[in-house]
Design an enzyme around this catalytic site. Structure first.
Site, mmCIF file in Angstrom:
data_model
loop_
_atom_site.group_PDB
_atom_site.id
_atom_site.type_symbol
_atom_site.label_atom_id
_atom_site.label_comp_id
_atom_site.label_asym_id
_atom_site.label_seq_id
_atom_site.Cartn_x
_atom_site.Cartn_y
_atom_site.Cartn_z
ATOM 1 N N HIS A 20 0.840 -1.205 0.000
ATOM 2 C CA HIS A 20 0.000 0.000 0.000
ATOM 3 C C HIS A 20 0.877 1.258 0.000
ATOM 4 O O HIS A 20 0.606 2.216 -0.727
ATOM 5 C CB HIS A 20 -0.884 0.058 1.257
ATOM 6 C CG HIS A 20 -1.900 -1.035 1.380
ATOM 7 N ND1 HIS A 20 -1.985 -1.841 2.482
ATOM 8 C CD2 HIS A 20 -2.893 -1.443 0.553
ATOM 9 C CE1 HIS A 20 -2.980 -2.703 2.331
ATOM 10 N NE2 HIS A 20 -3.551 -2.483 1.163
ATOM 11 N N LYS A 44 -15.693 -6.247 7.100
ATOM 12 C CA LYS A 44 -14.454 -7.003 6.912
ATOM 13 C C LYS A 44 -13.831 -7.419 8.253
ATOM 14 O O LYS A 44 -12.788 -8.065 8.282
ATOM 15 C CB LYS A 44 -13.460 -6.150 6.107
ATOM 16 C CG LYS A 44 -12.914 -6.912 4.921
ATOM 17 C CD LYS A 44 -12.026 -6.104 4.031
ATOM 18 C CE LYS A 44 -11.179 -7.039 3.185
ATOM 19 N NZ LYS A 44 -10.304 -6.332 2.259
ATOM 20 N N ARG A 98 -2.365 -6.120 -8.268
ATOM 21 C CA ARG A 98 -1.246 -6.978 -7.878
ATOM 22 C C ARG A 98 -1.051 -8.148 -8.829
ATOM 23 O O ARG A 98 0.042 -8.538 -9.124
ATOM 24 C CB ARG A 98 -1.459 -7.506 -6.455
ATOM 25 C CG ARG A 98 -1.355 -6.439 -5.404
ATOM 26 C CD ARG A 98 -1.966 -6.881 -4.114
ATOM 27 N NE ARG A 98 -3.376 -7.168 -4.317
ATOM 28 C CZ ARG A 98 -4.149 -7.777 -3.448
ATOM 29 N NH1 ARG A 98 -3.654 -8.196 -2.318
ATOM 30 N NH2 ARG A 98 -5.419 -7.982 -3.715
ATOM 31 N N SER A 136 -3.343 -8.046 3.159
ATOM 32 C CA SER A 136 -3.400 -7.793 4.606
ATOM 33 C C SER A 136 -3.870 -9.019 5.382
ATOM 34 O O SER A 136 -3.355 -9.315 6.456
ATOM 35 C CB SER A 136 -4.318 -6.610 4.897
ATOM 36 O OG SER A 136 -3.773 -5.440 4.340
#
Ligand code: COA
Length: 167
Positions: A20, A44, A98, A136
């Site tokens: 990030h 989340k 990504r 993450s």
């Protein structure tokens, strides 16, 4: 209406990773101003509170502020992304890609946002090769199981993860 080119980089940042931070630094170089939008995103189940996530982003990118050209602001948000973009006068949504697997999701999100707000462009930056595999949730899983996450996050985040997850 400002003549500055303002972009927004949205995410949950639970926590911010080296990947990030790389996107933030690179996006700030091509924009007059970058707003890092930290999504509250309770769905989340983040391990860090919204205040903690904002603070961690702030600490991680503090060194970029003066040296990197574009100004960077960090703001939490809970609304529809395009509404938040309008609030901060952003005309660009920055996303990091990504791997090929990101494409479908990003394409769908960019297309839906474009339908709702044709005046706001999504700009995808390719993740740098050394960061293209980071996520993450995997970092959290590794930290929780006492694995070494030093290649994926800064020492500061590593410490916070181990405090929080008891690693
Ligand atoms: N480097 C490292 N990791 C990266 C990365 C990069 N460059 N880019 C993304 N990631 C990781 C994130 O850490 C995250 O990992 P995790 O899922 O394991 O936690 C994962 O990739 C997904 O990140 P992202 O796609 O940024 O999702 P997000 O959940 O963090 O944020 C929002 C998604 C907030 C941008 C999106 O839900 C949103 O816009 N919400 C607002 C509501 C809205 O407008 N909805 C309609 C959209 S059409």
């Amino acid at each position: 209406m400002t003549s500055q080119k303002i972009g927004i980089y949205p995410g949950t940042f639970d926590p911010i990773t080296n990947g990030h931070a790389d996107i933030i630094g690179r996006a700030a170089r091509v924009l007059d101003k970058l707003v890092v939008g930290v999504a509250i995103n309770p769905g989340k189940g983040p391990i860090f509170t919204i205040d903690e996530r904002v603070e961690l982003v702030r600490e991680e990118i503090a060194h970029l502020d003066n040296s990197n050209g574009g100004m960077i602001e960090i703001i939490p948000f809970q609304s529809l992304l395009i509404h938040f973009a309008r609030e901060v006068e952003a005309t660009v949504i920055v996303r990091g890609l990504r791997a090929v697997s990101d494409f479908d999701y990003e394409f769908q999100m960019a297309s839906m946002n474009a339908k709702m707000a044709p005046d706001i462009e999504t700009l995808c930056l390719m993740a740098s090769d050394k960061y293209h595999f980071i996520a993450s949730s995997l970092v959290k899983e590794i930290a929780k199981l006492n694995g070494d996450v030093s290649q994926f996050v800064s020492p500061r985040i590593q410490e916070r993860l181990s405090e929080r997850l008891g690693g």
